[in-house]
Design an enzyme around this catalytic site. Structure first.
Site, PDB file in Angstrom:
ATOM      1  N   GLN A 111      21.886   2.155 -41.965  1.00  0.00           N
ATOM      2  CA  GLN A 111      22.108   1.661 -43.322  1.00  0.00           C
ATOM      3  C   GLN A 111      20.878   1.894 -44.216  1.00  0.00           C
ATOM      4  O   GLN A 111      21.020   2.126 -45.411  1.00  0.00           O
ATOM      5  CB  GLN A 111      22.450   0.165 -43.248  1.00  0.00           C
ATOM      6  N   LYS A 114      21.304   5.549 -45.380  1.00  0.00           N
ATOM      7  CA  LYS A 114      22.524   5.675 -46.173  1.00  0.00           C
ATOM      8  C   LYS A 114      22.328   5.046 -47.551  1.00  0.00           C
ATOM      9  O   LYS A 114      22.629   5.657 -48.582  1.00  0.00           O
ATOM     10  CB  LYS A 114      23.666   4.963 -45.442  1.00  0.00           C
ATOM     11  N   LYS A 126      22.430  -5.306 -41.466  1.00  0.00           N
ATOM     12  CA  LYS A 126      23.785  -5.350 -40.908  1.00  0.00           C
ATOM     13  C   LYS A 126      23.947  -6.640 -40.128  1.00  0.00           C
ATOM     14  O   LYS A 126      22.964  -7.200 -39.643  1.00  0.00           O
ATOM     15  CB  LYS A 126      23.993  -4.165 -39.951  1.00  0.00           C
ATOM     16  N   GLY A 165      31.850  -6.265 -46.184  1.00  0.00           N
ATOM     17  CA  GLY A 165      32.822  -6.017 -45.122  1.00  0.00           C
ATOM     18  C   GLY A 165      32.396  -4.886 -44.196  1.00  0.00           C
ATOM     19  O   GLY A 165      31.459  -4.140 -44.470  1.00  0.00           O
ATOM     20  N   ASP A 166      33.068  -4.805 -43.076  1.00  0.00           N
ATOM     21  CA  ASP A 166      32.951  -3.704 -42.114  1.00  0.00           C
ATOM     22  C   ASP A 166      34.174  -3.880 -41.203  1.00  0.00           C
ATOM     23  O   ASP A 166      35.115  -4.599 -41.574  1.00  0.00           O
ATOM     24  CB  ASP A 166      31.623  -3.799 -41.331  1.00  0.00           C
TER      25      ASP A 166
HETATM   26  N1  GLU Z   1      30.191  -1.602 -43.990  1.00  0.00           N
HETATM   27  C1  GLU Z   1      30.028  -0.572 -44.967  1.00  0.00           C
HETATM   28  C2  GLU Z   1      29.033   0.463 -44.463  1.00  0.00           C
HETATM   29  O1  GLU Z   1      28.971   0.714 -43.278  1.00  0.00           O
HETATM   30  C3  GLU Z   1      29.754  -1.115 -46.355  1.00  0.00           C
HETATM   31  C4  GLU Z   1      28.524  -1.968 -46.471  1.00  0.00           C
HETATM   32  C5  GLU Z   1      28.365  -2.649 -47.828  1.00  0.00           C
HETATM   33  O2  GLU Z   1      29.194  -2.470 -48.702  1.00  0.00           O
HETATM   34  O3  GLU Z   1      27.367  -3.364 -47.960  1.00  0.00           O
HETATM   35  O4  GLU Z   1      28.316   1.075 -45.200  1.00  0.00           O
END
Ligand code: GLU
Length: 448
Positions: A111, A114, A126, A165-166
């Site tokens: 993350q 990303k 996360k 979410g995830d």
């Molecule tokens: N779970 C999503 C990801 O893997 C979205 C995370 C978010 O919106 O903070 O990027």
């Protein structure tokens, strides 16, 4: 030993029981070699790699809740706040029985890069729990979410850490968590994203990961002289990412023919019926057998040894949108033998390291999840902006921004790869582009 190898060895020693985390670190550090080599003295002195592979903090807690039979259940909750050099920690909450600290650390680590690629001010984090939402009543889900937030609220906030979410966490769970946070803190703030539209959510957030994946795929195809029109697409998964990837692919004139869930997968040669898929998955929360029962052209297959057969179907474009390590070397060989042109990851790390290498060696344009699925978190950042200014933007405004972000991500990763003599290696390009911004911010902020 070079700096990268030294740090890889240390990370392996310190985190030996976390294979997914080690896989994610190895992928990033291996592809960063040219950047690290060019700055070895400075990075070593500043311990940049040691710092970036060690979370700022990792929080683990007990989540007790009462089920419908009156039995007390206990789950384990996690939040890993990995790196906040460029903005508040940001990343989803995964609710799935497979969740453990190593999985959350791998996701939190990814993350960081990303979120940096989105060009928006968000750091990496996360969280989640080994709670299994499948088969639970609404009341049980609420009981879990309230208990989870009763502990988590201490560590999050609109300017501190903003979960979302995830897998297993959708609008329903976010709603229950938001309600509990508000009740405990008496604050009405944007400390979660993916909220409902009546209480601070953003239009287009639901669609964003799937749509973003297709905007990036389309740009990549365009830059290689190809269009989406008439292309056969294999998609895995049947959750939020897969559904909106299928929908956008169809809008672009392509034909998605597969999807999968936890027990089986569908091959529908006439093209997936999105309205039916949404009805089965979003409204009824049912299995794909119900899709097959209502659609004569669809073939339903049970999973074998927990694996779906989506990658055995001939296609031009493969979009893994289910979960980590769902596309292995065998699958990659089948896809290449069937002439796949591009693989873009909608899920987080769905392709194993050897499969990724095989695609790259065989001329497949491969874009990893850090770049390809960044549209979800990017739109979460847009939700944060709207919450901060206490305004909401139209669907068209958010969608246009998302499109722009995804097109820019493609060009940034393409340029970064070229700058280091790795043209066409979009994995390296994404890691390099994401890393550079975070490291510059870390260096500017001193030892912390
Ligand atoms: N779970 C999503 C990801 O893997 C979205 C995370 C978010 O919106 O903070 O990027």
């Amino acid at each position: 030993m070079g700096y990268v190898d030294e740090v890889l060895a240390k990370v392996k020693e310190k985190n030996a029981s976390e294979p997914e985390f080690l896989q994610a670190v190895e992928e990033v550090l291996e592809s960063l070699r040219p950047v690290i080599d060019a700055n070895e003295e400075l990075y070593r002195k500043e311990a940049i790699l040691e710092r970036i592979t060690e979370p700022d903090r990792q929080i683990m807690f007990r989540v007790p809740w009462v089920d419908d039979k009156g039995q007390v259940q206990v789950n384990r909750g996690f939040r890993v706040q990995f790196n906040n050099a460029i903005g508040p920690y940001k990343g989803g909450l995964r609710l799935h029985p497979s969740v453990n600290l190593g999985i959350i650390k791998f996701l939190g680590f990814e993350q960081i890069f990303k979120n940096s690629l989105t060009s928006l001010p968000i750091g990496g984090g996360k969280g989640g729990s080994d709670f299994d939402p499948k088969g639970k009543s609404d009341r049980e889900i609420m009981a879990f979410c309230q208990s989870f937030m009763t502990e988590l609220y201490k560590y999050i906030g609109a300017d501190t850490d903003v979960p979302a979410g995830d897998i297993g966490t959708g609008a329903r769970e976010i709603g229950y968590m938001f309600g509990q946070y508000k009740r405990i803190t008496n604050l009405y703030e944007g400390m979660l994203t993916g909220k409902g539209l009546t209480y601070g959510g953003s239009l287009a957030r639901t669609e964003a990961t799937g749509y973003g994946l297709l905007y990036l795929t389309q740009e990549l195809m365009k830059c290689h002289g190809q269009s989406m029109e008439g292309k056969t697409v294999c998609v895995s998964g049947a959750g939020n990412v897969a559904i909106y990837a299928i929908q956008k692919a169809q809008q672009m004139g392509a034909k998605p023919v597969t999807c999968s869930d936890s027990t089986g997968w569908i091959y529908d040669p006439e093209g997936i019926d999105v309205a039916l898929l949404k009805e089965v998955k979003e409204v009824k929360r049912a299995r794909l057998t119900e899709y097959a029962a209502a659609r004569p052209s669809a073939q339903y297959h049970e999973k074998k040894n927990g694996e779906h057969g989506v990658w055995s179907i001939k296609c031009d474009i493969a979009l893994p949108c289910a979960t980590q390590n769902e596309l292995n070397l065998e699958d990659a060989k089948m896809l290449v033998a069937n002439g796949v042109m591009t693989v873009c990851e909608g899920a987080n790390m769905p392709t194993t390291l050897d499969a990724t290498k095989y695609f790259q060696e065989n001329g497949v344009w491969f874009v990893g999840g850090k770049a390809a699925n960044a549209g979800g978190v990017a739109t979460s950042a847009l939700e944060m902006s709207q919450n901060s200014e206490r305004l909401s933007w139209t669907f068209e405004e958010v969608d246009a921004k998302l499109q722009n972000i995804m097109v820019n991500i493609y060009h940034n990763i393409d340029d970064a790869a070229k700058r280091y003599g790795k043209e066409g290696d979009y994995v390296a390009g994404a890691n390099i582009a994401g890393f550079e911004k975070v490291v510059n911010a870390m260096l500017a902020q001193g030892v912390c």
